[in-house]
Write a protein that holds these residues in place. Structure first.
Motif, PDB file in Angstrom:
ATOM      1  N   ARG A 219       0.836  -1.193   0.000  1.00  0.00           N
ATOM      2  CA  ARG A 219       0.000   0.000   0.000  1.00  0.00           C
ATOM      3  C   ARG A 219       0.877   1.251   0.000  1.00  0.00           C
ATOM      4  O   ARG A 219       1.986   1.265   0.539  1.00  0.00           O
ATOM      5  CB  ARG A 219      -0.914   0.008   1.233  1.00  0.00           C
ATOM      6  CG  ARG A 219      -1.936  -1.143   1.278  1.00  0.00           C
ATOM      7  CD  ARG A 219      -3.125  -0.875   0.374  1.00  0.00           C
ATOM      8  NE  ARG A 219      -3.770   0.364   0.753  1.00  0.00           N
ATOM      9  CZ  ARG A 219      -4.638   0.463   1.796  1.00  0.00           C
ATOM     10  NH1 ARG A 219      -4.926  -0.580   2.530  1.00  0.00           N
ATOM     11  NH2 ARG A 219      -5.209   1.631   2.067  1.00  0.00           N
ATOM     12  N   GLN A 220       0.378   2.321  -0.593  1.00  0.00           N
ATOM     13  CA  GLN A 220       1.160   3.542  -0.737  1.00  0.00           C
ATOM     14  C   GLN A 220       1.599   4.111   0.611  1.00  0.00           C
ATOM     15  O   GLN A 220       2.752   4.525   0.779  1.00  0.00           O
ATOM     16  CB  GLN A 220       0.365   4.578  -1.526  1.00  0.00           C
ATOM     17  CG  GLN A 220       0.179   4.217  -2.990  1.00  0.00           C
ATOM     18  CD  GLN A 220      -0.681   5.212  -3.752  1.00  0.00           C
ATOM     19  OE1 GLN A 220      -1.542   5.871  -3.179  1.00  0.00           O
ATOM     20  NE2 GLN A 220      -0.456   5.313  -5.049  1.00  0.00           N
ATOM     21  N   ARG A 261      -3.324   6.132  -8.642  1.00  0.00           N
ATOM     22  CA  ARG A 261      -1.931   5.808  -8.943  1.00  0.00           C
ATOM     23  C   ARG A 261      -1.015   7.015  -9.078  1.00  0.00           C
ATOM     24  O   ARG A 261       0.202   6.872  -8.885  1.00  0.00           O
ATOM     25  CB  ARG A 261      -1.858   4.925 -10.192  1.00  0.00           C
ATOM     26  CG  ARG A 261      -2.425   5.531 -11.460  1.00  0.00           C
ATOM     27  CD  ARG A 261      -2.439   4.513 -12.601  1.00  0.00           C
ATOM     28  NE  ARG A 261      -2.846   5.125 -13.863  1.00  0.00           N
ATOM     29  CZ  ARG A 261      -2.897   4.481 -15.020  1.00  0.00           C
ATOM     30  NH1 ARG A 261      -2.548   3.197 -15.052  1.00  0.00           N
ATOM     31  NH2 ARG A 261      -3.261   5.094 -16.119  1.00  0.00           N
ATOM     32  N   ARG A 263      -0.793   9.465  -7.012  1.00  0.00           N
ATOM     33  CA  ARG A 263      -0.534  10.092  -5.707  1.00  0.00           C
ATOM     34  C   ARG A 263       0.911   9.944  -5.262  1.00  0.00           C
ATOM     35  O   ARG A 263       1.539  10.921  -4.818  1.00  0.00           O
ATOM     36  CB  ARG A 263      -1.468   9.490  -4.650  1.00  0.00           C
ATOM     37  CG  ARG A 263      -2.921   9.833  -4.857  1.00  0.00           C
ATOM     38  CD  ARG A 263      -3.820   9.236  -3.800  1.00  0.00           C
ATOM     39  NE  ARG A 263      -3.829   7.782  -3.813  1.00  0.00           N
ATOM     40  CZ  ARG A 263      -4.855   7.039  -3.403  1.00  0.00           C
ATOM     41  NH1 ARG A 263      -5.948   7.627  -2.935  1.00  0.00           N
ATOM     42  NH2 ARG A 263      -4.805   5.722  -3.443  1.00  0.00           N
ATOM     43  N   GLU A 284       7.685   6.111  -9.526  1.00  0.00           N
ATOM     44  CA  GLU A 284       6.874   5.731 -10.678  1.00  0.00           C
ATOM     45  C   GLU A 284       5.981   4.537 -10.314  1.00  0.00           C
ATOM     46  O   GLU A 284       6.405   3.629  -9.600  1.00  0.00           O
ATOM     47  CB  GLU A 284       7.747   5.368 -11.875  1.00  0.00           C
ATOM     48  CG  GLU A 284       8.622   6.518 -12.366  1.00  0.00           C
ATOM     49  CD  GLU A 284       9.349   6.183 -13.657  1.00  0.00           C
ATOM     50  OE1 GLU A 284       8.910   5.246 -14.362  1.00  0.00           O
ATOM     51  OE2 GLU A 284      10.357   6.851 -13.949  1.00  0.00           O
ATOM     52  N   GLU A 285       4.744   4.577 -10.800  1.00  0.00           N
ATOM     53  CA  GLU A 285       3.834   3.448 -10.668  1.00  0.00           C
ATOM     54  C   GLU A 285       3.836   2.694 -11.995  1.00  0.00           C
ATOM     55  O   GLU A 285       3.748   3.303 -13.064  1.00  0.00           O
ATOM     56  CB  GLU A 285       2.414   3.929 -10.355  1.00  0.00           C
ATOM     57  CG  GLU A 285       2.257   4.560  -8.985  1.00  0.00           C
ATOM     58  CD  GLU A 285       2.088   3.524  -7.874  1.00  0.00           C
ATOM     59  OE1 GLU A 285       2.027   2.319  -8.190  1.00  0.00           O
ATOM     60  OE2 GLU A 285       2.025   3.934  -6.709  1.00  0.00           O
ATOM     61  N   VAL A 287       2.835   0.622 -15.323  1.00  0.00           N
ATOM     62  CA  VAL A 287       1.720   0.342 -16.227  1.00  0.00           C
ATOM     63  C   VAL A 287       1.962  -1.060 -16.777  1.00  0.00           C
ATOM     64  O   VAL A 287       3.049  -1.352 -17.295  1.00  0.00           O
ATOM     65  CB  VAL A 287       1.656   1.363 -17.377  1.00  0.00           C
ATOM     66  CG1 VAL A 287       0.611   0.945 -18.413  1.00  0.00           C
ATOM     67  CG2 VAL A 287       1.337   2.749 -16.839  1.00  0.00           C
ATOM     68  N   SER A 296       4.913   3.429 -17.339  1.00  0.00           N
ATOM     69  CA  SER A 296       4.859   3.927 -15.969  1.00  0.00           C
ATOM     70  C   SER A 296       3.986   5.178 -15.870  1.00  0.00           C
ATOM     71  O   SER A 296       3.734   5.861 -16.859  1.00  0.00           O
ATOM     72  CB  SER A 296       6.270   4.247 -15.459  1.00  0.00           C
ATOM     73  OG  SER A 296       6.846   5.304 -16.195  1.00  0.00           O
ATOM     74  N   VAL A 297       3.553   5.429 -14.659  1.00  0.00           N
ATOM     75  CA  VAL A 297       2.891   6.674 -14.294  1.00  0.00           C
ATOM     76  C   VAL A 297       3.919   7.472 -13.511  1.00  0.00           C
ATOM     77  O   VAL A 297       4.415   7.016 -12.475  1.00  0.00           O
ATOM     78  CB  VAL A 297       1.644   6.408 -13.424  1.00  0.00           C
ATOM     79  CG1 VAL A 297       0.971   7.710 -13.016  1.00  0.00           C
ATOM     80  CG2 VAL A 297       0.668   5.502 -14.161  1.00  0.00           C
TER      81      VAL A 297
END
Length: 305
Positions: A219-220, A261, A263, A284-285, A287, A296-297
């Motif tokens: 979790r973030q 995503r 955040r 980076e999140e 993809v 990535s995000v």
């Protein structure tokens, strides 16, 4: 009124396929502005990012909990085994049961726990820790429990007053959150001030000590609190995120389209602006395409100035 600004890009196989607009604010240890991007003074609903303020109000009403349970009171937990066990033990300590909870039944957020669940339950809903603490606060004050989510209930009045004090501004509105509890509207700047004022309190200490109980596995919040010593953070639905450093500098983020995503990349960018580096692994999140990373995000270069 200032509009949200482009902050995050979605890149797949080397091509930009989309943007996420948002707003972000950073305040100093006295609550004054350090950075403001987008819509930071308009009313918004912080959703679960207000849980640390709600837990603070419960302490002011006389609730006395061990640190781990206080972290759970401020949580949006994943419904993993230890989360559920601790909520059940908290209810039992105050002669309450799962039937007393007024949050809606739900499956756990954690994928492994969800696969092992046979039915939706109130206790596995991510807000059950907060609701158990609310019920416990009512018990010790002799307040009714059946209607404790009514905005006119003494508990909710005390919570609203605490939010106003911590945010340093009046409530812009009152709604109903996904868990059924009253939801209070403040500005993004007000939310940052909430965290600036909570970080040095027992609630802040509990969150720092037990980040996994605040969130869960993968979790973030768990990642960010583990990576930055002394930091507290709390996500909220609809793309809200807030954090505070132990020195009192704090930030709040709202992704305009409600996506979750972006955040963490925005938070990492803000922390870099504040001199907190070494968080590239969280910047980076991924993809996914066919179950593997294909993009990535990530924060748009220069988006934070």
């Amino acid at each position: 009124m200032t509009s949200p600004v482009p902050l995050v890009e979605v890149v797949r196989s080397g091509l930009r396929e989309g943007l996420h607009h948002g707003s972000a604010v950073v305040v100093d240890p006295q609550g004054g502005p350090l950075l403001s991007l987008g819509s930071t003074t308009a009313p918004m609903y912080p959703r679960s990012s207000l849980k640390p303020a709600q837990a603070t109000a419960m302490l002011r009403c006389g609730l006395d909990l061990p640190s781990a349970d206080l972290a759970l009171a401020a949580s949006s937990h994943s419904g993993e085994q230890d989360h559920v066990r601790r909520v059940a033990a908290l209810l039992e300590r105050f002669s309450l049961t799962e039937d007393d909870l007024r949050c809606p039944p739900d499956l756990p957020m954690d994928e492994t726990a969800r696969r092992g669940a046979s039915v939706e339950r109130r206790i596995t809903m991510n807000c059950s820790g907060k609701h158990a603490a609310m019920l416990a606060t009512c018990v010790i004050n002799g307040w009714s429990t059946a209607d404790h989510l009514d905005p006119k209930h003494p508990l909710q009045v005390a919570i609203a007053d605490t939010v106003v004090e911590l945010a340093g501004e009046p409530l812009a509105g009152t709604g109903v959150d996904g868990c059924g509890a009253p939801l209070f509207a403040i500005s993004l700047t007000g939310l940052a001030r909430v965290f600036q004022r909570v970080v040095g309190t027992p609630v802040g200490a509990a969150m720092r000590e037990h980040p996994w109980l605040v969130a869960g596995t993968d979790r973030q919040d768990t990642y960010l609190m583990a990576a930055v010593p002394g930091l507290i953070s709390k996500i909220g639905a609809e793309g809200v995120f807030a954090f505070a450093l132990p020195d009192g500098r704090a930030a709040a983020i709202k992704v305009a389209d409600g996506a979750g995503r972006p955040r963490l990349p925005i938070a990492v960018g803000l922390l870099d602006r504040l001199g907190i580096t070494g968080l590239e692994h969280l910047a980076e999140e991924p993809v996914l395409g066919g179950g593997r990373p294909v993009g990535s995000v990530r924060l748009i270069p220069g988006a934070l100035g």
